[in-house]
Write an enzyme that holds these catalytic residues in place. Structure first.
Site, PDB file in Angstrom:
ATOM      1  CD  GLN A 131      74.956  32.959   6.801  1.00 13.55           C
ATOM      2  OE1 GLN A 131      73.968  33.655   7.066  1.00 13.55           O
ATOM      3  NE2 GLN A 131      75.825  32.602   7.713  1.00 13.55           N
ATOM      4  CE1 TYR A 133      77.672  29.592   5.931  1.00 16.04           C
ATOM      5  CE2 TYR A 133      77.431  29.570   8.324  1.00 16.04           C
ATOM      6  CZ  TYR A 133      78.207  29.828   7.210  1.00 16.04           C
ATOM      7  OH  TYR A 133      79.472  30.316   7.362  1.00 16.04           O
ATOM      8  CB  SER A 134      69.264  27.550   7.288  1.00 18.02           C
ATOM      9  OG  SER A 134      69.818  28.406   8.234  1.00 18.02           O
ATOM     10  CD  GLU A 249      75.001  35.922  11.148  1.00 17.34           C
ATOM     11  OE1 GLU A 249      75.409  34.763  11.342  1.00 17.34           O
ATOM     12  OE2 GLU A 249      73.874  36.178  10.705  1.00 17.34           O
ATOM     13  CD  GLU A 382      64.621  29.834  22.038  1.00 14.09           C
ATOM     14  OE1 GLU A 382      65.061  30.087  20.900  1.00 14.09           O
ATOM     15  OE2 GLU A 382      63.577  30.345  22.481  1.00 14.09           O
TER      16      GLU A 382
HETATM   17  C1  FAD Z   1      64.604  36.595   8.604  1.00 10.63           C
HETATM   18  C2  FAD Z   1      65.506  35.402   8.535  1.00 10.63           C
HETATM   19  C3  FAD Z   1      66.591  35.416   7.686  1.00 10.63           C
HETATM   20  C4  FAD Z   1      67.430  34.300   7.593  1.00 10.63           C
HETATM   21  N1  FAD Z   1      68.471  34.334   6.705  1.00 10.63           N
HETATM   22  C5  FAD Z   1      69.255  33.237   6.553  1.00 10.63           C
HETATM   23  C6  FAD Z   1      70.282  33.218   5.568  1.00 10.63           C
HETATM   24  O1  FAD Z   1      70.497  34.184   4.842  1.00 10.63           O
HETATM   25  N2  FAD Z   1      71.027  32.098   5.428  1.00 10.63           N
HETATM   26  C7  FAD Z   1      70.835  30.991   6.204  1.00 10.63           C
HETATM   27  O2  FAD Z   1      71.556  30.028   6.041  1.00 10.63           O
HETATM   28  N3  FAD Z   1      69.845  30.970   7.144  1.00 10.63           N
HETATM   29  C8  FAD Z   1      69.059  32.061   7.330  1.00 10.63           C
HETATM   30  N4  FAD Z   1      68.045  32.060   8.263  1.00 10.63           N
HETATM   31  C9  FAD Z   1      67.778  30.831   8.998  1.00 10.63           C
HETATM   32  C10 FAD Z   1      68.178  30.857  10.465  1.00 10.63           C
HETATM   33  O3  FAD Z   1      69.572  30.853  10.620  1.00 10.63           O
HETATM   34  C11 FAD Z   1      67.517  29.635  11.136  1.00 10.63           C
HETATM   35  O4  FAD Z   1      66.125  29.815  11.037  1.00 10.63           O
HETATM   36  C12 FAD Z   1      67.928  29.483  12.585  1.00 10.63           C
HETATM   37  O5  FAD Z   1      69.271  29.118  12.687  1.00 10.63           O
HETATM   38  C13 FAD Z   1      67.047  28.444  13.304  1.00 10.63           C
HETATM   39  O6  FAD Z   1      67.001  27.257  12.599  1.00 10.63           O
HETATM   40  P1  FAD Z   1      65.586  26.555  12.274  1.00 10.63           P
HETATM   41  O7  FAD Z   1      64.687  27.581  11.666  1.00 10.63           O
HETATM   42  O8  FAD Z   1      65.870  25.328  11.490  1.00 10.63           O
HETATM   43  O9  FAD Z   1      64.974  26.190  13.670  1.00 10.63           O
HETATM   44  P2  FAD Z   1      65.364  24.928  14.580  1.00 10.63           P
HETATM   45  O10 FAD Z   1      66.843  24.802  14.664  1.00 10.63           O
HETATM   46  O11 FAD Z   1      64.595  23.750  14.089  1.00 10.63           O
HETATM   47  O12 FAD Z   1      64.815  25.390  15.980  1.00 10.63           O
HETATM   48  C14 FAD Z   1      63.418  25.338  16.316  1.00 10.63           C
HETATM   49  C15 FAD Z   1      63.262  25.802  17.754  1.00 10.63           C
HETATM   50  O13 FAD Z   1      63.983  24.916  18.642  1.00 10.63           O
HETATM   51  C16 FAD Z   1      64.939  25.649  19.417  1.00 10.63           C
HETATM   52  N5  FAD Z   1      66.160  24.843  19.571  1.00 10.63           N
HETATM   53  C17 FAD Z   1      66.811  24.161  18.598  1.00 10.63           C
HETATM   54  N6  FAD Z   1      67.905  23.564  19.105  1.00 10.63           N
HETATM   55  C18 FAD Z   1      67.958  23.898  20.421  1.00 10.63           C
HETATM   56  C19 FAD Z   1      68.873  23.612  21.488  1.00 10.63           C
HETATM   57  N7  FAD Z   1      69.948  22.844  21.302  1.00 10.63           N
HETATM   58  N8  FAD Z   1      68.621  24.141  22.711  1.00 10.63           N
HETATM   59  C20 FAD Z   1      67.525  24.923  22.912  1.00 10.63           C
HETATM   60  N9  FAD Z   1      66.618  25.222  21.947  1.00 10.63           N
HETATM   61  C21 FAD Z   1      66.830  24.727  20.727  1.00 10.63           C
HETATM   62  C22 FAD Z   1      65.218  26.899  18.624  1.00 10.63           C
HETATM   63  O14 FAD Z   1      65.679  27.953  19.440  1.00 10.63           O
HETATM   64  C23 FAD Z   1      63.854  27.201  18.018  1.00 10.63           C
HETATM   65  O15 FAD Z   1      63.049  27.887  18.930  1.00 10.63           O
HETATM   66  C24 FAD Z   1      67.193  33.149   8.390  1.00 10.63           C
HETATM   67  C25 FAD Z   1      66.104  33.142   9.268  1.00 10.63           C
HETATM   68  C26 FAD Z   1      65.267  34.245   9.345  1.00 10.63           C
HETATM   69  C27 FAD Z   1      64.106  34.194  10.285  1.00 10.63           C
END
Ligand code: FAD
Length: 398
Positions: A131, A133-134, A249, A382
């Site tokens: 996937q 996305y991120s 999902e 969150e």
């Molecule tokens: C083991 C693992 C597997 C993964 N696999 C995939 C994958 O296959 N494909 C893919 O695309 N992604 C994947 N991800 C990524 C995952 O979807 C993202 O890490 C997640 O969506 C959070 O994004 P970020 O890491 O950029 O954190 P950020 O979005 O930068 O967030 C940082 C912190 O701020 C908080 N925060 C952010 N916005 C808000 C808000 N509006 N209100 C309150 N709090 C907030 C968050 O909760 C977090 O604590 C994976 C992550 C992990 C850990």
């Protein structure tokens, strides 16, 4: 929901049960006695074969239409199947992102050609999906993604970077969200592509996690050509298509994770029985008993929350808040379970794989560390709370 099975459902349950009894690899069920079941790299080949076996037996894609490789059954059969899998402590499905997300999305939005081309090979594990996305600056705020796809003739040229892409190093295909209109509002200029991971210009770089494994990756696109025919659900409609994937999902989470939680809890109870506390099995300690009983109750509540989602599906409705609540219940339940596994081991909890004194070969240390990611992957806790606050409780946007 009526939990009494019809004669047809009973016979389906018996079919699953007897197939599992004959086909479940013995050494796997021994290993499943303890700890986590996140697929480790060393078992990928075994899991491919296992999924293929389940597919050949007709147990993959139970609810998918027969025309696209499925069995055309209802979510009731899916629930029965998952329950039997949990009771038998069977290995997990390797191609879970395809089966939980990409497949249902293609069946919902795909052209007839796409629906005939992709889903069946997901079920048989011939083609693994990841996937995309991120990105480094787009996680929770996914709509801000910057990977772009520009039209050149009858194809698109993709440039940019994804991150945390689970299993990309094994994947044949990616669900890719890319920006196709830089001038449109951020939710409106995104397109969903089916991207061949073997295309020239795709580079996958594994990232090492706290567990020591490299389960996820950075993926770079350098002028990667994607045929126009690989757009899913229409140009600039990627946000709607991508959200459908996320809805599936969460559904998959609701189904699959309560099963995995139950398996892990059985392993924990077994560990507690084998662990001595003050000279007696830990299961005789009132504090440990309280904690285990609470976990069992929470796991049952989680199961019935999943059943509420199934009830909606059976009525032709889409589950809503049950899915977000289910994700949070699983995260909290699983992290607490892993913490208790550490507590039970006392000083031995410091010893992981490679130490001859590690409890159960260090599997609990691995799964404890891996469980820290649960509250991030698939949308952070969150963000789930925001969804529940806004859509269930009707609170104003923060
Ligand atoms: C083991 C693992 C597997 C993964 N696999 C995939 C994958 O296959 N494909 C893919 O695309 N992604 C994947 N991800 C990524 C995952 O979807 C993202 O890490 C997640 O969506 C959070 O994004 P970020 O890491 O950029 O954190 P950020 O979005 O930068 O967030 C940082 C912190 O701020 C908080 N925060 C952010 N916005 C808000 C808000 N509006 N209100 C309150 N709090 C907030 C968050 O909760 C977090 O604590 C994976 C992550 C992990 C850990």
């Amino acid at each position: 929901m009526d939990f009494a099975l019809t004669p047809e459902q009973t016979s389906f349950r018996d079919e699953v049960r007897s197939w599992l009894a004959k086909n479940l690899p013995k050494d796997w069920s021994d290993r499943m006695r303890v700890g986590s079941d996140v697929p480790r790299p060393e078992v990928y080949d075994f899991l491919r074969t296992w999924q293929r076996k389940m597919y050949d037996a007709g147990f993959m894609g139970l609810t998918w239409p027969k025309d696209y490789g499925g069995r055309g059954l209802t979510f009731m059969e899916e629930m029965i199947f998952q329950e039997q899998i949990a009771l038998a402590k069977a290995p997990p499905v390797l191609n879970i992102l395809a089966i939980g997300m990409a497949g249902p999305t293609i069946i919902a939005y795909g052209t007839e050609e796409q629906k005939r081309r992709y889903p069946a090979k997901m079920l048989s594990c011939e083609e693994i999906w990841c996937q995309g996305y991120s990105e480094p600056n787009s996680g929770s705020d996914l709509a801000s993604l910057q990977t772009r796809a520009e039209k050149v003739g009858d194809h698109y040229v993709v440039n940019g970077q994804k991150v945390w892409t689970s299993i990309a190093h094994q994947a044949d295909w990616m669900m890719l969200l890319a920006r196709t209109d830089g001038k449109a509002e951020k939710h409106k200029g995104i397109t969903y592509f089916l991207l061949d991971m073997h295309s020239p210009g795709v580079t996958v770089k594994p990232l090492k996690q706290i567990t020591g494994d490299d389960e996820f990756n950075e993926v770079y696109f350098d002028n990667v050509k994607v045929p126009e025919a690989n757009i899913l659900g229409g140009l600039n409609n990627g946000w709607a298509v991508g959200m459908t994937t996320l809805m599936y999902e969460r559904l998959a989470l609701g189904f699959g994770l309560q099963v995995r939680l139950r398996i892990a809890l059985d392993g924990l109870v077994d560990l507690a029985k084998r662990t001595k506390k003050n000279g007696a099995p830990a299961t005789q300690d009132p504090n440990v008993r309280q904690k285990l009983a609470q976990m069992w109750i929470d796991t049952e509540v989680f199961k019935y929350t999943g059943a509420r989602a199934v009830t909606k599906l059976l009525k032709g409705e889409l589950p809503g808040p049950e899915a977000s609540a289910g994700k949070m219940m699983w995260v909290e339940g699983h992290q607490r379970l892993q913490e208790l596994a550490m507590e039970l081991q006392g000083p031995y909890s410091q010893l992981g794989r490679g130490s001859r004194w590690a409890v159960d070969g260090g599997v609990w240390q691995y799964s404890y560390l891996r469980s820290r990611a649960n509250s991030i992957e698939g949308g952070t806790t969150e963000i789930q709370k925001n969804i529940i606050g806004e859509r269930v409780l009707g609170l104003p946007k923060g």
